[in-house]
Design a protein around this motif. Sequence first.
Motif, PDB file in Angstrom:
ATOM      1  N   ARG A   1     -60.320  38.044 -85.055  1.00  0.00           N
ATOM      2  CA  ARG A   1     -59.277  37.969 -84.024  1.00  0.00           C
ATOM      3  C   ARG A   1     -58.618  36.592 -84.031  1.00  0.00           C
ATOM      4  O   ARG A   1     -57.392  36.473 -83.933  1.00  0.00           O
ATOM      5  CB  ARG A   1     -59.853  38.233 -82.634  1.00  0.00           C
ATOM      6  CG  ARG A   1     -60.236  39.659 -82.363  1.00  0.00           C
ATOM      7  CD  ARG A   1     -60.437  39.920 -80.868  1.00  0.00           C
ATOM      8  NE  ARG A   1     -61.340  38.982 -80.221  1.00  0.00           N
ATOM      9  CZ  ARG A   1     -62.673  39.150 -80.115  1.00  0.00           C
ATOM     10  NH1 ARG A   1     -63.245  40.219 -80.646  1.00  0.00           N
ATOM     11  NH2 ARG A   1     -63.417  38.258 -79.496  1.00  0.00           N
ATOM     12  N   GLN A   2     -59.433  35.543 -84.154  1.00  0.00           N
ATOM     13  CA  GLN A   2     -58.907  34.184 -84.146  1.00  0.00           C
ATOM     14  C   GLN A   2     -57.996  33.943 -85.351  1.00  0.00           C
ATOM     15  O   GLN A   2     -56.954  33.303 -85.230  1.00  0.00           O
ATOM     16  CB  GLN A   2     -60.049  33.164 -84.145  1.00  0.00           C
ATOM     17  CG  GLN A   2     -60.793  33.096 -82.822  1.00  0.00           C
ATOM     18  CD  GLN A   2     -61.999  32.175 -82.884  1.00  0.00           C
ATOM     19  OE1 GLN A   2     -62.608  32.002 -83.935  1.00  0.00           O
ATOM     20  NE2 GLN A   2     -62.353  31.604 -81.747  1.00  0.00           N
TER      21      GLN A   2
ATOM     22  N   THR B   1     -70.662  41.857 -87.169  1.00  0.00           N
ATOM     23  CA  THR B   1     -71.298  41.122 -86.076  1.00  0.00           C
ATOM     24  C   THR B   1     -70.246  40.687 -85.064  1.00  0.00           C
ATOM     25  O   THR B   1     -69.057  40.570 -85.397  1.00  0.00           O
ATOM     26  CB  THR B   1     -72.014  39.863 -86.620  1.00  0.00           C
ATOM     27  OG1 THR B   1     -71.038  38.978 -87.158  1.00  0.00           O
ATOM     28  CG2 THR B   1     -73.029  40.234 -87.698  1.00  0.00           C
ATOM     29  N   PRO B   2     -70.685  40.470 -83.823  1.00  0.00           N
ATOM     30  CA  PRO B   2     -69.728  40.008 -82.799  1.00  0.00           C
ATOM     31  C   PRO B   2     -68.997  38.725 -83.212  1.00  0.00           C
ATOM     32  O   PRO B   2     -67.801  38.584 -82.972  1.00  0.00           O
ATOM     33  CB  PRO B   2     -70.605  39.756 -81.576  1.00  0.00           C
ATOM     34  CG  PRO B   2     -71.769  40.661 -81.763  1.00  0.00           C
ATOM     35  CD  PRO B   2     -72.013  40.730 -83.243  1.00  0.00           C
ATOM     36  N   GLN B   3     -69.733  37.815 -83.854  1.00  0.00           N
ATOM     37  CA  GLN B   3     -69.119  36.558 -84.275  1.00  0.00           C
ATOM     38  C   GLN B   3     -68.026  36.797 -85.317  1.00  0.00           C
ATOM     39  O   GLN B   3     -66.942  36.215 -85.237  1.00  0.00           O
ATOM     40  CB  GLN B   3     -70.175  35.629 -84.859  1.00  0.00           C
ATOM     41  CG  GLN B   3     -69.599  34.285 -85.286  1.00  0.00           C
ATOM     42  CD  GLN B   3     -70.641  33.372 -85.924  1.00  0.00           C
ATOM     43  OE1 GLN B   3     -71.770  33.768 -86.091  1.00  0.00           O
ATOM     44  NE2 GLN B   3     -70.230  32.174 -86.257  1.00  0.00           N
ATOM     45  N   SER B   4     -68.306  37.666 -86.278  1.00  0.00           N
ATOM     46  CA  SER B   4     -67.310  37.906 -87.323  1.00  0.00           C
ATOM     47  C   SER B   4     -66.104  38.660 -86.772  1.00  0.00           C
ATOM     48  O   SER B   4     -64.978  38.459 -87.231  1.00  0.00           O
ATOM     49  CB  SER B   4     -67.929  38.652 -88.501  1.00  0.00           C
ATOM     50  OG  SER B   4     -68.434  39.898 -88.101  1.00  0.00           O
ATOM     51  N   LYS B   5     -66.325  39.501 -85.752  1.00  0.00           N
ATOM     52  CA  LYS B   5     -65.198  40.193 -85.106  1.00  0.00           C
ATOM     53  C   LYS B   5     -64.303  39.183 -84.385  1.00  0.00           C
ATOM     54  O   LYS B   5     -63.076  39.259 -84.448  1.00  0.00           O
ATOM     55  CB  LYS B   5     -65.707  41.251 -84.132  1.00  0.00           C
ATOM     56  CG  LYS B   5     -66.301  42.463 -84.824  1.00  0.00           C
ATOM     57  CD  LYS B   5     -66.850  43.460 -83.823  1.00  0.00           C
ATOM     58  CE  LYS B   5     -67.486  44.632 -84.567  1.00  0.00           C
ATOM     59  NZ  LYS B   5     -68.131  45.574 -83.670  1.00  0.00           N
ATOM     60  N   LYS B   6     -64.960  38.246 -83.695  1.00  0.00           N
ATOM     61  CA  LYS B   6     -64.203  37.224 -82.977  1.00  0.00           C
ATOM     62  C   LYS B   6     -63.422  36.356 -83.967  1.00  0.00           C
ATOM     63  O   LYS B   6     -62.252  36.034 -83.733  1.00  0.00           O
ATOM     64  CB  LYS B   6     -65.153  36.351 -82.158  1.00  0.00           C
ATOM     65  CG  LYS B   6     -64.450  35.248 -81.387  1.00  0.00           C
ATOM     66  CD  LYS B   6     -65.422  34.435 -80.555  1.00  0.00           C
ATOM     67  CE  LYS B   6     -64.704  33.333 -79.818  1.00  0.00           C
ATOM     68  NZ  LYS B   6     -65.607  32.541 -78.969  1.00  0.00           N
ATOM     69  N   ARG B   7     -64.077  35.968 -85.078  1.00  0.00           N
ATOM     70  CA  ARG B   7     -63.402  35.149 -86.083  1.00  0.00           C
ATOM     71  C   ARG B   7     -62.176  35.881 -86.637  1.00  0.00           C
ATOM     72  O   ARG B   7     -61.126  35.276 -86.859  1.00  0.00           O
ATOM     73  CB  ARG B   7     -64.353  34.793 -87.231  1.00  0.00           C
ATOM     74  CG  ARG B   7     -65.453  33.820 -86.887  1.00  0.00           C
ATOM     75  CD  ARG B   7     -64.965  32.495 -86.375  1.00  0.00           C
ATOM     76  NE  ARG B   7     -64.124  31.812 -87.349  1.00  0.00           N
ATOM     77  CZ  ARG B   7     -63.323  30.784 -87.073  1.00  0.00           C
ATOM     78  NH1 ARG B   7     -63.241  30.312 -85.843  1.00  0.00           N
ATOM     79  NH2 ARG B   7     -62.605  30.230 -88.010  1.00  0.00           N
TER      80      ARG B   7
ATOM     81  N   GLU C   1     -56.211  36.138 -86.952  1.00  0.00           N
ATOM     82  CA  GLU C   1     -54.932  36.826 -86.714  1.00  0.00           C
ATOM     83  C   GLU C   1     -54.005  35.954 -85.868  1.00  0.00           C
ATOM     84  O   GLU C   1     -52.820  35.801 -86.173  1.00  0.00           O
ATOM     85  CB  GLU C   1     -55.155  38.159 -85.996  1.00  0.00           C
ATOM     86  CG  GLU C   1     -55.550  39.302 -86.895  1.00  0.00           C
ATOM     87  CD  GLU C   1     -55.704  40.603 -86.131  1.00  0.00           C
ATOM     88  OE1 GLU C   1     -54.958  40.826 -85.152  1.00  0.00           O
ATOM     89  OE2 GLU C   1     -56.584  41.388 -86.520  1.00  0.00           O
ATOM     90  N   THR C   2     -54.557  35.390 -84.797  1.00  0.00           N
ATOM     91  CA  THR C   2     -53.771  34.546 -83.898  1.00  0.00           C
ATOM     92  C   THR C   2     -53.248  33.314 -84.634  1.00  0.00           C
ATOM     93  O   THR C   2     -52.064  32.970 -84.539  1.00  0.00           O
ATOM     94  CB  THR C   2     -54.632  34.092 -82.698  1.00  0.00           C
ATOM     95  OG1 THR C   2     -55.218  35.239 -82.093  1.00  0.00           O
ATOM     96  CG2 THR C   2     -53.791  33.361 -81.663  1.00  0.00           C
TER      97      THR C   2
END
Length: 87
Positions: A12-13, A4-10, A15-16
Motif C-alpha cells: 500500500r505504501q 503477511t500484514p507487513q508486506s500488505k502494508k508495504r 502505491e502511494t
Amino acid sequence: MANTPQSKKRARQIETRTEVNKARRSRIRTYLRKVEEAIASGDKEKAAAALRAAQPELMRGVTKGVFHKNTASRKVSRLAARVKALG
C-alpha cells in the motif's frame, strides 16, 4: 502476492509513494520543458528566468529521492550552458 500484514502494508505504501513520485517527476519535467521552449524561441531573458525557476524544483526532486544528485546537476549544467550560449 503479499501475504503477511507487513508486506500488505508495504505494498500500500509503495502505491502511494509511486503516485507522489510520478506527480513530482511530471512537475519537474514541465519546468524543464519551459526552459527548453524558451531556449528554442531564442529569448535569453525568458530562458534565464525559466532556468532560475527550474533549478530549485530539480534539486527538490533530489532531496525527495526522485532524481539522483548527479543527474540533476548535469541537467542544470547543460541547460545553463545552452542559456548562456544564447547571448
